[in-house]
Design an enzyme around this catalytic site. Sequence first.
Site, short mmCIF file in Angstrom:
data_model
loop_
_atom_site.label_atom_id
_atom_site.label_comp_id
_atom_site.label_asym_id
_atom_site.label_seq_id
_atom_site.Cartn_x
_atom_site.Cartn_y
_atom_site.Cartn_z
N GLU A 1 0.85 -1.20 0.00
CA GLU A 1 0.00 0.00 0.00
C GLU A 1 0.88 1.24 0.00
O GLU A 1 1.87 1.31 0.74
CB GLU A 1 -0.89 -0.04 1.24
CG GLU A 1 -2.33 0.31 1.00
CD GLU A 1 -3.05 -0.59 0.00
OE1 GLU A 1 -3.06 -0.28 -1.21
OE2 GLU A 1 -3.61 -1.60 0.43
N ASP B 1 3.04 2.09 -4.79
CA ASP B 1 3.04 2.17 -6.26
C ASP B 1 3.68 3.46 -6.76
O ASP B 1 4.41 3.46 -7.75
CB ASP B 1 1.64 1.93 -6.87
CG ASP B 1 0.55 2.87 -6.40
OD1 ASP B 1 0.78 3.65 -5.47
OD2 ASP B 1 -0.55 2.84 -7.01
N GLY C 1 -12.09 2.14 -0.83
CA GLY C 1 -10.74 1.62 -0.96
C GLY C 1 -10.63 0.45 -1.93
O GLY C 1 -9.61 -0.22 -1.97
N SER D 1 -11.42 0.95 -5.23
CA SER D 1 -11.22 1.63 -6.51
C SER D 1 -12.38 1.57 -7.50
O SER D 1 -12.25 1.12 -8.64
CB SER D 1 -9.93 1.15 -7.18
OG SER D 1 -9.48 2.22 -7.97
N SER E 1 -13.27 4.18 -8.70
CA SER E 1 -12.85 5.20 -9.67
C SER E 1 -12.10 4.59 -10.85
O SER E 1 -12.37 4.91 -12.01
CB SER E 1 -12.01 6.28 -8.99
OG SER E 1 -11.02 5.68 -8.19
N ASP F 1 -4.27 0.87 -9.35
CA ASP F 1 -5.70 0.64 -9.50
C ASP F 1 -6.08 0.43 -10.96
O ASP F 1 -6.84 -0.48 -11.31
CB ASP F 1 -6.50 1.81 -8.92
CG ASP F 1 -6.21 2.02 -7.46
OD1 ASP F 1 -5.55 1.15 -6.86
OD2 ASP F 1 -6.64 3.04 -6.91
C1 GLA Z 1 -5.17 4.57 -4.05
C2 GLA Z 1 -4.38 4.96 -5.30
C3 GLA Z 1 -3.35 3.90 -5.64
C4 GLA Z 1 -2.49 3.51 -4.44
C5 GLA Z 1 -3.37 3.24 -3.21
C6 GLA Z 1 -2.56 3.04 -1.97
O1 GLA Z 1 -5.97 3.47 -4.30
O2 GLA Z 1 -5.23 5.18 -6.39
O3 GLA Z 1 -2.54 4.33 -6.71
O4 GLA Z 1 -1.53 4.47 -4.17
O5 GLA Z 1 -4.29 4.29 -2.97
O6 GLA Z 1 -1.78 1.91 -2.10
#
Ligand code: GLA
Length: 378
Positions: free
Chosen positions: A18, A21, A108, A110, A112, A156
Site C-alpha cells: 500500500e 506504487d 478503498g 477503486s 474510480s 488501481d
Molecule cells: C489509491 C491509489 C493507488 C495507491 C493506493 C494506496 O488506491 O489510487 O494508486 O496508491 O491508494 O496503495
Amino acid sequence: MIKELIISSPGRINLIGEHTDYNDGYVLPAAIDKRIYMRLSINGTKTTCRIKSKGFDTVLIADLFSLKPGTESWHNYVLGVLHELQLLTQGLKGFDCEMHTDVPVGSGVSSSAALECGLAYGLNELFELGLDNWQIIKLSQRAEHNFVGTKCGIMDQFSSVMGKKDHTMLLDCQSLEFEYIPTKLSPYVILMLNTNVTHNLATSGYNTRREESASGLKIVADHFGTKNSFRDISLEMIEECKAMLGDVRYKRCTYVLEENRRVLTAAEALKRNDLMALGEILYNSHKGQSQKYEVSCAELDFLVEFSKEFKEILGSRMVGGGFGGCTLNIIHEDAVEGYVERVSMAYEKTFGINLSHFVSVPSDGTTIIKQTNEAESK
Ligand code: GLA
C-alpha cells in the site's frame, strides 16, 4: 462497424503493497467480482456525449471540444478520460453511455479506476482508436491526476484492466513488469469489511503522503549521491539521515522500504501456499500503515485488532488509500457468517455505524460482455 457495446470493468483489492506504487515499489493486487457495467453506443453527433449513471437523476452532457473539470465528483472521472483520449487520438465522436455499478464507492476498492478504465476501454473499442492496454491504464491514471486532483499511482488502473480470474498480480511499479500468481486460497476466502467511513483521497492526505515520501527520498538520495529512487536507497541510509529527515519523513521512508520487502515476502508465501505466513505479513503491513505511514483511522484499526482474537482469521489489514474504506481479511470459509455477525455488533456498538461486508474473488479485468455490430442491429 460496432454499434453498441456492454463493458464490464472491475474494482480491485490489494493483498499487500500500500502506498508503494508511486514510491517505485511493488504491489500485489487483484481485480474483483464487484464491477461497473456500461452500455456505450455511437449517437451520430460529432461531439456530444451523454452519460447517465444509475442512481443519479441528472445526465452528464459533455462536448468533446470544451472539456473542463466540473463540480460533481463522478463527472470528473468521465471528463478526465474524455480529455485524455482527445489528447491522444482524433477518433472520438459523440456517444451515449448508461452505467451502473456494484463497486462500493469510497471504500478503498477503486470504484474510480473501474469507471475510468471501463470508459477508456469501451470508447477505444467503439471508435476503434487503436490504443493498447498500457495506454488505457496510463491515460486513466492521468485523468485522475488532471481532472480529479488525486496524484494516484498506477496500481488501481493496472489491476482493473489486467486482472485475471483466480490470480493476483505482482507488479513492479518501477519497471511495470508483472507476473500472475495463482491465488486460490480455499478453504480460506477474502472477506472485505467496509467501515462505511468515506474518505476523499484528494483532501484526506493522500497527496500529502506522496509529497512527504518524495521529499524524504530526495534528502537521502542527495546525501548519498544516488538516483532519486526508493530502489537505490536502503534502511541503513535512511537511518543515517534520520536527523535531517525529521520524524515524519523518517517514518514515511522506512515504511516504504519495509512494505516493499513485505510484498516480495508475501508473494513468495503465496506461491508456496503458506497462508499462515501471508496472514502474519498482512498484520505487519497494517501496523506500518497505521503507525508509520499514518493512513489508517480508528475504525480500520478497530477491525484489524478485533480480528486478532479469532484463529480462523489469518491476517487482516486496511486496503487502498486509507482514512476509511475496507479491511481485507483472510478467513476460513466456515467462519465468515459467525464472524461477520460478531464484528458487526461490536463495530456498531463502538462507532454507531453499520458495517457492511462482501467476499471477494480475484477476477478478470475489463472486458466486453456484449457487442452489437451495425449490420446485426438492422
Ligand atoms: C489509491 C491509489 C493507488 C495507491 C493506493 C494506496 O488506491 O489510487 O494508486 O496508491 O491508494 O496503495
